[in-house]
Scaffold this active site. Structure first.
Site, PDB file in Angstrom:
ATOM      1  N   GLU A 277      30.297  29.278  38.872  1.00 36.58           N
ATOM      2  CA  GLU A 277      31.051  30.409  38.330  1.00 36.58           C
ATOM      3  C   GLU A 277      30.133  31.601  38.083  1.00 36.58           C
ATOM      4  O   GLU A 277      30.515  32.759  38.301  1.00 36.58           O
ATOM      5  CB  GLU A 277      31.741  29.992  37.028  1.00 36.58           C
ATOM      6  N   TRP A 280      29.718  33.340  41.260  1.00 31.78           N
ATOM      7  CA  TRP A 280      30.842  34.224  41.591  1.00 31.78           C
ATOM      8  C   TRP A 280      30.617  35.606  40.984  1.00 31.78           C
ATOM      9  O   TRP A 280      30.923  36.640  41.599  1.00 31.78           O
ATOM     10  CB  TRP A 280      32.155  33.634  41.091  1.00 31.78           C
ATOM     11  N   TRP A 308      54.186  47.976  48.329  1.00 29.97           N
ATOM     12  CA  TRP A 308      54.200  47.681  46.901  1.00 29.97           C
ATOM     13  C   TRP A 308      55.414  48.316  46.238  1.00 29.97           C
ATOM     14  O   TRP A 308      55.910  49.353  46.678  1.00 29.97           O
ATOM     15  CB  TRP A 308      52.929  48.219  46.230  1.00 29.97           C
ATOM     16  N   ASN A 343      40.671  32.017  32.318  1.00 24.79           N
ATOM     17  CA  ASN A 343      40.564  32.363  33.729  1.00 24.79           C
ATOM     18  C   ASN A 343      41.692  31.788  34.579  1.00 24.79           C
ATOM     19  O   ASN A 343      42.192  32.451  35.493  1.00 24.79           O
ATOM     20  CB  ASN A 343      39.217  31.896  34.288  1.00 24.79           C
ATOM     21  N   TRP A 361      48.117  45.784  43.083  1.00 23.51           N
ATOM     22  CA  TRP A 361      47.053  45.113  42.343  1.00 23.51           C
ATOM     23  C   TRP A 361      46.244  46.084  41.490  1.00 23.51           C
ATOM     24  O   TRP A 361      45.698  45.711  40.451  1.00 23.51           O
ATOM     25  CB  TRP A 361      46.113  44.375  43.306  1.00 23.51           C
ATOM     26  N   TRP A 384      41.108  40.729  41.335  1.00 24.69           N
ATOM     27  CA  TRP A 384      42.451  41.206  41.668  1.00 24.69           C
ATOM     28  C   TRP A 384      42.670  41.240  43.173  1.00 24.69           C
ATOM     29  O   TRP A 384      43.757  40.906  43.661  1.00 24.69           O
ATOM     30  CB  TRP A 384      42.692  42.579  41.041  1.00 24.69           C
TER      31      TRP A 384
END
Length: 486
Positions: A277, A280, A308, A343, A361, A384
């Site tokens: 993590e 990331w 959208w 998360n 987003w 996102w």
């Protein structure tokens, strides 16, 4: 006497602070400086929740400096102007800081460098915000990684854990050190106390970051691989805001879990899962450095034409935790109350907004940016875009999280939902994650009236999923796996 400026930005710590140690080696006295220059970050000016954390982190940093015979100098305005003035007034030979990777802030550093160089002062930017600089983490063909797994493998190959630098015992402050603005003059705290709940959840500062890392390593790491997906548990590290504000360095975290003398006594599986993590986070910074447009535009340009919905009512319901989808509402209310969200739930609320409601987003990213105490441009943008399916290593188009199934799987007894959505607390567990399926008599027995005490769902999950899948297919996106629920 030689004087240097240590320019604090998002590295509010004294331990494992390469800029600090370099400044001490080069100068006899040191001016610790924080410049409040939010315009330098435009358009991503820090949000209200971040400012709350920043205020209290600066309080903690000043206290730590005073214990070492120094103090924090706070200024407000254009960074280049302030640094040029202070360097001239105090015969400063160099300004030391840690390198930043956000596009606007990196551009600010280039402007500062030009201004100081014209005056004969050097801006020295040191590594320390990442485990490895982006230039040291390229593919064999010299291009940046766009997929996490090979990035993770390369990081494990190239990063050698080294002991973090200790904090100095004393910091020599020049006798003519400039005065400081009072911290309150920056206006970081809200006038209306919407932040009341934050104080029950967080203690900003370097010392608390160290305590939190130690607590996690000793108490939660062994069960981390499982508990990190359970929002009702204390199974995550909750280190993200400490890392974002640099109260804890990634090297300190890595060394504690995988490099130090005590690391061998820790749970190996839990440590590797958490370090992945952390990787990331590293990956997100490298992506933003190499592709700076991705804070505002999709990595996949095909998504520029995605249809959208400009749906203000659905967006407002999502923001206020009134979607009628219990685990989503729980997450959004946790966010508003505490400045943080688990998360797993972040993925669920983002999926509902972008794929079921088909709201851009970027609207979700903006809301997170303003309400998260750990709001981080690299992580926020990558997360996102991953959920929306338009970023690097993105979730495939058929990955549309079903919040009912996810709620039943990861909050099986409804502890998380009951905590944050108290109007449903008395409802039987089998109906809790989808109250619209409960018989009217059951709802009435618990004082629940859909549409009055708790909203109807703002979207039909099955129908909206089918619509989204059809649009993804029609826009010509090439995928090779059959659609499935998550």
């Amino acid at each position: 006497m030689k004087t240097a400026i240590l320019w604090f930005r998002d590295d509010l710590r004294l331990a494992d602070q390469p800029a600090l140690m370099a400044a001490l080696r080069a100068a006899e006295t040191l001016i610790p400086l924080y410049i409040h220059d939010p315009r330098a970050a435009a358009p991503w000016v820090p949000g209200a929740a971040s400012n709350w954390w920043l205020h209290h982190s600066l309080v903690a940093l000043d206290a730590d400096l005073r214990e070492r015979g120094s103090r924090l100098v706070i200024a407000r305005g254009d960074s280049a102007d302030i640094l040029a003035r202070l360097c001239a007034a105090h015969n400063v030979g160099a300004v030391h800081a840690l390198r930043r990777f956000e596009p606007a802030l990196a551009a600010c550093d280039r402007r500062v460098n030009e201004r100081l160089a014209a005056a004969g002062v050097e801006l020295r930017l040191h590594a320390g915000a990442t485990l490895l600089p982006p230039e040291h983490m390229l593919k064999s063909d010299g291009t940046p990684f766009k997929v996490f797994t090979p990035f993770w493998r390369r990081l494990q190959e190239r990063y050698a854990a080294t002991p973090p630098l200790p904090a100095p015992n004393a910091l020599p402050l020049p006798a003519d050190a400039p005065p400081s603005l009072p911290l309150e003059a920056l206006g970081l705290l809200p006038r209306i106390p919407w932040d009341r709940g934050f104080y029950n959840h967080w203690t900003p500062g370097e010392r608390q970051a160290g305590r939190q890392l130690a607590r996690f390593a000793q108490d939660a790491l062994a069960d981390y691989a499982r508990a990190r997906d359970v929002p009702a548990s204390a199974g995550t590290s909750r280190l993200s805001p400490h890392l974002h504000f640099g109260e804890l360095s990634p090297r300190q975290a890595w060394w504690t879990l995988a490099g130090g003398a005590d690391a061998g006594a820790l749970d190996a599986r839990g440590a590797e899962t958490w370090l992945r993590e952390l990787a990331w986070r590293e990956f997100a910074r490298h992506v933003l450095h190499h592709f700076p447009h991705t804070s505002d535009a999709p990595m996949d340009p095909r998504f520029e034409r995605f249809p959208w919905h400009d749906d203000a009512m659905r967006l407002a319901a999502w923001q206020s935790g009134q979607t009628g989808i219990p685990i989503v509402d729980a997450g959004m209310r946790e966010l508003w109350h505490s400045g943080w969200m688990h998360n797993r739930v972040r993925m669920l609320v983002a999926s509902l907004l972008t794929k079921n409601c088909r709201v851009d987003w970027r609207a979700g990213a903006r809301w997170f940016w303003d309400t998260l105490v750990d709001a981080d441009l690299a992580n926020n943008s990558l997360g996102w875009q991953w959920t929306a399916g338009c970023g690097v290593d993105a979730a495939p188009y058929f990955r549309i999280f079903n919040p009912v199934l996810q709620g039943k799987k990861f909050d099986p007894q409804g502890e998380y939902v009951r905590r944050w959505v108290p109007e449903l607390a008395a409802l039987e567990t089998r109906y809790l994650h989808q109250p619209w399926t409960a018989p009217a008599s059951v709802l009435a027995a618990h004082g629940i009236t859909l549409g009055r005490t708790y909203p109807h769902p703002i979207v039909d999950l099955a129908a909206s999923r089918a619509e989204a899948l059809a649009i993804y297919k029609n826009m010509g996106t090439e995928f090779h796996s059959a659609p499935r629920n998550s």
